[in-house]
Design an enzyme around this catalytic site. Structure first.
Site, PDB file in Angstrom:
ATOM      1  N   ASP A 112     -12.786 -17.862 -17.056  1.00 51.05           N
ATOM      2  CA  ASP A 112     -11.445 -18.460 -16.959  1.00 51.05           C
ATOM      3  C   ASP A 112     -11.508 -19.983 -16.981  1.00 51.05           C
ATOM      4  O   ASP A 112     -10.544 -20.655 -16.642  1.00 51.05           O
ATOM      5  CB  ASP A 112     -10.729 -17.982 -15.696  1.00 51.05           C
ATOM      6  N   SER A 148       0.835  -1.192   0.000  1.00 48.44           N
ATOM      7  CA  SER A 148       0.000   0.000   0.000  1.00 48.44           C
ATOM      8  C   SER A 148       0.879   1.256   0.000  1.00 48.44           C
ATOM      9  O   SER A 148       1.635   1.482  -0.931  1.00 48.44           O
ATOM     10  CB  SER A 148      -0.972  -0.028   1.189  1.00 48.44           C
ATOM     11  N   ASP A 204      -8.778  -5.574  -5.102  1.00 46.20           N
ATOM     12  CA  ASP A 204      -8.425  -4.541  -4.126  1.00 46.20           C
ATOM     13  C   ASP A 204      -9.324  -3.318  -4.308  1.00 46.20           C
ATOM     14  O   ASP A 204      -9.391  -2.736  -5.391  1.00 46.20           O
ATOM     15  CB  ASP A 204      -6.963  -4.154  -4.344  1.00 46.20           C
ATOM     16  N   ASP A 227     -15.587 -20.655  -9.697  1.00 43.80           N
ATOM     17  CA  ASP A 227     -15.053 -20.929  -8.362  1.00 43.80           C
ATOM     18  C   ASP A 227     -15.006 -19.683  -7.487  1.00 43.80           C
ATOM     19  O   ASP A 227     -14.326 -19.658  -6.459  1.00 43.80           O
ATOM     20  CB  ASP A 227     -13.649 -21.527  -8.476  1.00 43.80           C
ATOM     21  N   HIS A 261      -7.147  -5.820  -0.588  1.00 42.67           N
ATOM     22  CA  HIS A 261      -6.047  -4.926  -0.225  1.00 42.67           C
ATOM     23  C   HIS A 261      -5.123  -5.556   0.805  1.00 42.67           C
ATOM     24  O   HIS A 261      -3.897  -5.399   0.745  1.00 42.67           O
ATOM     25  CB  HIS A 261      -6.602  -3.607   0.312  1.00 42.67           C
ATOM     26  N   ASP A 291     -17.647 -15.133 -13.784  1.00 40.26           N
ATOM     27  CA  ASP A 291     -16.869 -16.121 -13.049  1.00 40.26           C
ATOM     28  C   ASP A 291     -16.361 -17.242 -13.943  1.00 40.26           C
ATOM     29  O   ASP A 291     -15.251 -17.749 -13.748  1.00 40.26           O
ATOM     30  CB  ASP A 291     -17.715 -16.701 -11.913  1.00 40.26           C
TER      31      ASP A 291
END
Length: 507
Positions: A247, A178, A398, A251, A436, A244
């Site tokens: 790919d 960060s 994030d 999951d 994050h 979802d």
């Protein structure tokens, strides 16, 4: 693991004798009034073996500016290397240096436990004395926060390491997440010969653009755009239902959000609906969150604004960072307000809601701050020439800052230096779903070990596997801009996935 140097012989200066040590301003690479060790004592706190805990202060040039408070940990069984730990938020607390490297798996020995000398500072202010961004009202404190405290702390720490062990570190690394991630990129750009390697996780790389972007969310959130927890859950469910499986596996992990195109307008409430939908004001906030902000003028290093956030993180900590509670914006939006109030307007009472960064009266100050704080200089040729190695981890889920900003930075380095040259010293990894703090999906790996092997032994990263905390699920850490696609086999095993070639994010 990289071969460690033999443990140091008896220290040249015993631990307790370091107390009262002074370091002349001439021995510190940026202007100060010198440094002094205020205490030095043997300790085992936060470590499994004894070390010398050294604390001190670096005096400012401006008597109105606070000291930089620092800490250096000198292990008895030193491995000949050092780690500089970055801070977090607006800093203001002395970094202990006894904890783990960001993303290290649970149970991994900390750098101090491994024998690294470690150090950090408060970046030149106390959060209790100067809460929020109020330290920025003092110019020297702002410059310290931006970059100068990093150099000053490093020079003082290396001097004390040399005094104690009678030799300098063979390798010095910087690790941070960060704000600490921004600091890692900053030292590679501004002090390229001081560090052999940098690990930067989720850096606030475009600090100025980030704060202007999130502050702009406050007004629409406060004027009808706030979304309650049920609405956030609706966003999360809609995004997963849409993307979802792109790919190859459903999951809960969206591996390539740049291919995820959600029609948020489809969630618009019809007449008489009050649940299971969003108002137009709420949808406007969602779309603003994901859209790039382009300023009327470029920030430092030609950065046009801020890229917005990728979809897919709504199920993480969106409420904490963006929406907050009871109709009020979240934490990241409040950080943006502090930035406008203290860094730009320099007025603690300034009304930040509706602030227009394109207004002519603010441009000069915004650009001045951007030049100081932003870690966006793409010319890392000096760092590369000195043998430095850089690893960037971006978490695509994030909500504290956008992963796209860091990936844009990597693209700018490639554009400046060329891909072949960049790949020799700079690797970027985009981690799906991770938030994050690094939770929410496979995220963890011992990046310090990987960085050390690369910098010390010349072994470049390859076949990196990420572990999910508390589970046995793993995923490959795909080097950007490749992405992870499921092929066959155990869905919780990284070996069942392949890193696929793909174009980079465009924001």
């Amino acid at each position: 693991m990289a071969t460690a140097l033999p443990a140091a012989a008896a220290a040249d200066t015993p631990c307790e004798d370091l107390a009262g040590t002074t370091i002349d301003a001439a021995d510190i690479g940026l202007p100060t009034s010198g440094a002094q060790v205020t205490s030095a004592r043997e300790s085992t706190q936060g470590a499994t073996a004894p070390y010398c805990l050294v604390e001190g202060r670096i005096a400012p040039v401006d008597p109105e500016a606070p000291d930089i408070r620092f800490r250096v940990n000198l292990p008895t069984a030193w491995n000949g290397k050092a780690v500089h730990f970055g801070g977090g938020g607006y800093n203001g607390t002395v970094v202990a240096g006894t904890g783990s490297v960001p993303s290290a798996p649970v149970g991994t020995a900390t750098p101090l436990q491994q024998g690294y000398a470690t150090f950090g500072s408060d970046s030149g202010h106390s959060s209790t004395v100067h809460p929020g961004g109020s330290f920025a009202l003092i110019e020297e404190s702002l410059v310290n926060f931006a970059y100068a405290a990093l150099k000053k702390t490093r020079d003082v720490a290396v001097s004390l390491i040399e005094a104690h062990y009678e030799r300098a570190p063979e390798q010095t690394y910087f690790v941070g997440s960060s704000q600490g991630g921004r600091e890692g990129l900053t030292v590679a750009q501004r002090f390229p010969t001081d560090y052999d390697g940098v690990f930067s996780r989720v850096p606030v790389v475009n600090f100025t653009g980030q704060q202007l972007f999130v502050n702009a969310l406050a007004e629409p959130i406060l004027t009808g755009g706030w979304i309650d927890p049920a609405g956030v859950d609706l966003l999360h469910a809609t995004t997963l239902a849409t993307c979802d499986g792109l790919d190859g596996l459903e999951d809960g992990i969206i591996s390539r959000p740049q291919n995820c195109h959600v029609d948020f307008q489809a969630l618009l409430c019809e007449a008489g609906e009050a649940t299971g939908c969003l108002t137009q004001a709420q949808i406007d906030v969602v779309e603003q969150f994901h859209a790039p902000m382009v300023l009327d003028y470029p920030l430092a290093n030609g950065v046009p604004g801020y890229p917005g956030f990728p979809v897919g993180g709504e199920g993480n900590d969106w409420r904490q960072w963006v929406m907050g509670a009871n109709g009020n914006p979240g934490f990241t939006v409040s950080l943006g307000a502090d930035f406008i109030r203290y860094f730009v307007a320099q007025d603690p009472d300034f009304d930040t809601v509706g602030f227009d960064p394109n207004a002519p009266e603010w441009r000069e100050r915004i650009l001045a701050v951007s030049e100081m704080v932003d870690a966006t200089d793409p010319d890392l040729s000096a760092f590369a020439a000195s043998g430095g190695k850089l690893i960037l981890q971006e978490n695509l889920g994030d909500n504290g800052r956008s992963a796209l900003a860091g990936l844009d930075y990597h693209a700018s380095v490639v554009e400046t230096l060329g891909k072949g040259r960049t790949d020799k010293f700079f690797r970027a990894y985009a981690v799906p779903k991770a938030d994050h703090g690094g939770g929410a999906g496979p995220n963890d790996v011992d990046w310090l070990e990987i960085l050390d092997r690369w910098a010390a032994d010349g072994e470049a990263p390859r076949d990196v596997v990420l572990q999910e905390r508390g589970t046995d699920r793993t995923r490959p850490a795909c080097e950007w801009p490749t992405w992870s696609r499921y092929f066959r086999g155990d869905v919780d095993d990284a070996a069942s996935f392949r890193c696929m070639k793909a174009p980079g994010f465009k924001g």
